[in-house]
Design an enzyme around this catalytic site. Sequence first.
Site, PDB file in Angstrom:
ATOM      1  N   HIS A  47      -1.735 -53.363 -54.597  1.00  0.00           N
ATOM      2  CA  HIS A  47      -0.542 -53.728 -55.362  1.00  0.00           C
ATOM      3  C   HIS A  47       0.713 -53.670 -54.500  1.00  0.00           C
ATOM      4  O   HIS A  47       0.795 -52.902 -53.547  1.00  0.00           O
ATOM      5  CB  HIS A  47      -0.346 -52.782 -56.553  1.00  0.00           C
ATOM      6  CG  HIS A  47      -1.384 -52.914 -57.609  1.00  0.00           C
ATOM      7  ND1 HIS A  47      -1.286 -53.799 -58.655  1.00  0.00           N
ATOM      8  CD2 HIS A  47      -2.565 -52.257 -57.792  1.00  0.00           C
ATOM      9  CE1 HIS A  47      -2.343 -53.683 -59.441  1.00  0.00           C
ATOM     10  NE2 HIS A  47      -3.143 -52.755 -58.934  1.00  0.00           N
ATOM     11  N   HIS A 104      -8.244 -42.012 -59.311  1.00  0.00           N
ATOM     12  CA  HIS A 104      -7.621 -43.035 -60.160  1.00  0.00           C
ATOM     13  C   HIS A 104      -8.595 -43.399 -61.281  1.00  0.00           C
ATOM     14  O   HIS A 104      -8.239 -43.406 -62.459  1.00  0.00           O
ATOM     15  CB  HIS A 104      -7.274 -44.242 -59.298  1.00  0.00           C
ATOM     16  CG  HIS A 104      -6.673 -45.393 -60.032  1.00  0.00           C
ATOM     17  ND1 HIS A 104      -5.436 -45.330 -60.624  1.00  0.00           N
ATOM     18  CD2 HIS A 104      -7.144 -46.648 -60.262  1.00  0.00           C
ATOM     19  CE1 HIS A 104      -5.160 -46.502 -61.189  1.00  0.00           C
ATOM     20  NE2 HIS A 104      -6.191 -47.312 -60.987  1.00  0.00           N
ATOM     21  N   ASP A 159      -6.792 -48.866 -55.502  1.00  0.00           N
ATOM     22  CA  ASP A 159      -5.654 -48.179 -56.115  1.00  0.00           C
ATOM     23  C   ASP A 159      -5.631 -46.693 -55.801  1.00  0.00           C
ATOM     24  O   ASP A 159      -4.989 -45.914 -56.507  1.00  0.00           O
ATOM     25  CB  ASP A 159      -5.696 -48.357 -57.641  1.00  0.00           C
ATOM     26  CG  ASP A 159      -5.288 -49.749 -58.090  1.00  0.00           C
ATOM     27  OD1 ASP A 159      -4.964 -50.592 -57.228  1.00  0.00           O
ATOM     28  OD2 ASP A 159      -5.299 -49.995 -59.310  1.00  0.00           O
ATOM     29  N   HIS A 213     -11.332 -51.335 -63.322  1.00  0.00           N
ATOM     30  CA  HIS A 213     -10.196 -51.846 -64.090  1.00  0.00           C
ATOM     31  C   HIS A 213     -10.167 -53.379 -64.095  1.00  0.00           C
ATOM     32  O   HIS A 213     -10.535 -54.009 -63.086  1.00  0.00           O
ATOM     33  CB  HIS A 213      -8.888 -51.287 -63.544  1.00  0.00           C
ATOM     34  CG  HIS A 213      -8.663 -49.855 -63.929  1.00  0.00           C
ATOM     35  ND1 HIS A 213      -7.723 -49.056 -63.327  1.00  0.00           N
ATOM     36  CD2 HIS A 213      -9.265 -49.071 -64.874  1.00  0.00           C
ATOM     37  CE1 HIS A 213      -7.739 -47.849 -63.867  1.00  0.00           C
ATOM     38  NE2 HIS A 213      -8.671 -47.838 -64.806  1.00  0.00           N
ATOM     39  N   ASP A 242      -7.988 -55.672 -63.681  1.00  0.00           N
ATOM     40  CA  ASP A 242      -7.292 -56.386 -62.613  1.00  0.00           C
ATOM     41  C   ASP A 242      -7.972 -56.192 -61.260  1.00  0.00           C
ATOM     42  O   ASP A 242      -7.436 -56.610 -60.228  1.00  0.00           O
ATOM     43  CB  ASP A 242      -5.814 -55.973 -62.541  1.00  0.00           C
ATOM     44  CG  ASP A 242      -5.616 -54.506 -62.217  1.00  0.00           C
ATOM     45  OD1 ASP A 242      -6.455 -53.673 -62.641  1.00  0.00           O
ATOM     46  OD2 ASP A 242      -4.616 -54.170 -61.542  1.00  0.00           O
ATOM     47  N   HIS A 243      -9.182 -55.617 -61.289  1.00  0.00           N
ATOM     48  CA  HIS A 243      -9.967 -55.468 -60.065  1.00  0.00           C
ATOM     49  C   HIS A 243     -11.387 -56.024 -60.209  1.00  0.00           C
ATOM     50  O   HIS A 243     -11.981 -56.416 -59.210  1.00  0.00           O
ATOM     51  CB  HIS A 243     -10.024 -54.003 -59.643  1.00  0.00           C
ATOM     52  CG  HIS A 243      -8.700 -53.492 -59.180  1.00  0.00           C
ATOM     53  ND1 HIS A 243      -8.353 -53.415 -57.851  1.00  0.00           N
ATOM     54  CD2 HIS A 243      -7.617 -53.073 -59.875  1.00  0.00           C
ATOM     55  CE1 HIS A 243      -7.114 -52.967 -57.752  1.00  0.00           C
ATOM     56  NE2 HIS A 243      -6.649 -52.749 -58.967  1.00  0.00           N
ATOM     57  N   HIS A 287     -13.137 -50.553 -58.150  1.00  0.00           N
ATOM     58  CA  HIS A 287     -13.262 -49.789 -59.392  1.00  0.00           C
ATOM     59  C   HIS A 287     -13.297 -50.745 -60.573  1.00  0.00           C
ATOM     60  O   HIS A 287     -13.242 -51.961 -60.393  1.00  0.00           O
ATOM     61  CB  HIS A 287     -12.152 -48.745 -59.525  1.00  0.00           C
ATOM     62  CG  HIS A 287     -10.748 -49.265 -59.575  1.00  0.00           C
ATOM     63  ND1 HIS A 287     -10.143 -49.921 -58.518  1.00  0.00           N
ATOM     64  CD2 HIS A 287      -9.809 -49.232 -60.561  1.00  0.00           C
ATOM     65  CE1 HIS A 287      -8.900 -50.245 -58.846  1.00  0.00           C
ATOM     66  NE2 HIS A 287      -8.681 -49.845 -60.090  1.00  0.00           N
TER      67      HIS A 287
END
Length: 249
Positions: free
Chosen positions: A170, A113, A132, A58, A60-61, A56
């Site tokens: 995570h 998400h 996530d 975000h 941190d991805h 996705h």
Amino acid sequence: MPVTVHQFPCLSDNYGFLVRDEASGQVATIDTPDAEAILGELGRLGWKLDLILNTHWHPDHAGGNETLKAATGATIAGPSEVTRIAPLDRALEEGDVVLLGETRFDVLDTGGHTLGHISYHDAADGIAFVGDTLFALGCGRLFEGAPEQMWASLSRLAALPDKTTVYCAHEYTASNARFALSVDDAAAVKARAEAVFAARERGEPTVPTTIAAEKATNPFLRAPLLRPDAASAAQAFAAIRAAKDSFKG
């Protein structure tokens, strides 16, 4: 031939995953949480990066896409939403197939998400990379999607074979376990929470997990059992998710 999955911590609580197809030697990274950490692991292992698979958009991805593309020339594939923040060479959606050498990844729509979140299932090796959407004893917050969408996504993952090894992005499991204990008094949940707390005390990861373990102990997958008076399974899930969003433990 099977794949090798190399898991390593990065950022504050993310995991990085490098996947090597042993037949061809081709390597993929699942998401790009920390480009420098990924490059460091590639160098340490002596692996060359061929493919970036985003779940996705975000940061941190997908935030390391540009740096890794420049450093390695890897092809980037993922949901079209990734282009909100990062480059993408191939847009993926439900039903698409990605090949890493001889390894086949089936793309699953697991939105909720984020609206376009996807997961990657390697049926031959019995592994899934779920970003996530599903966590050990938890699930992602509904930043963009509705409960009905997220419940459908979780149900899609729960329908995978029980023995499927699940790599979530995570290390949230201790926090998730504390919440699980607040809504579910099943013996299996208590036993798993104790094991999780002990593992974290020893500094050990609690990822990966399995579909079987999540079906038995994850309160979000068990929502219809925990909220039997809800009008639907999705509404039962919504009630558990709302409780987690306000949980202070």
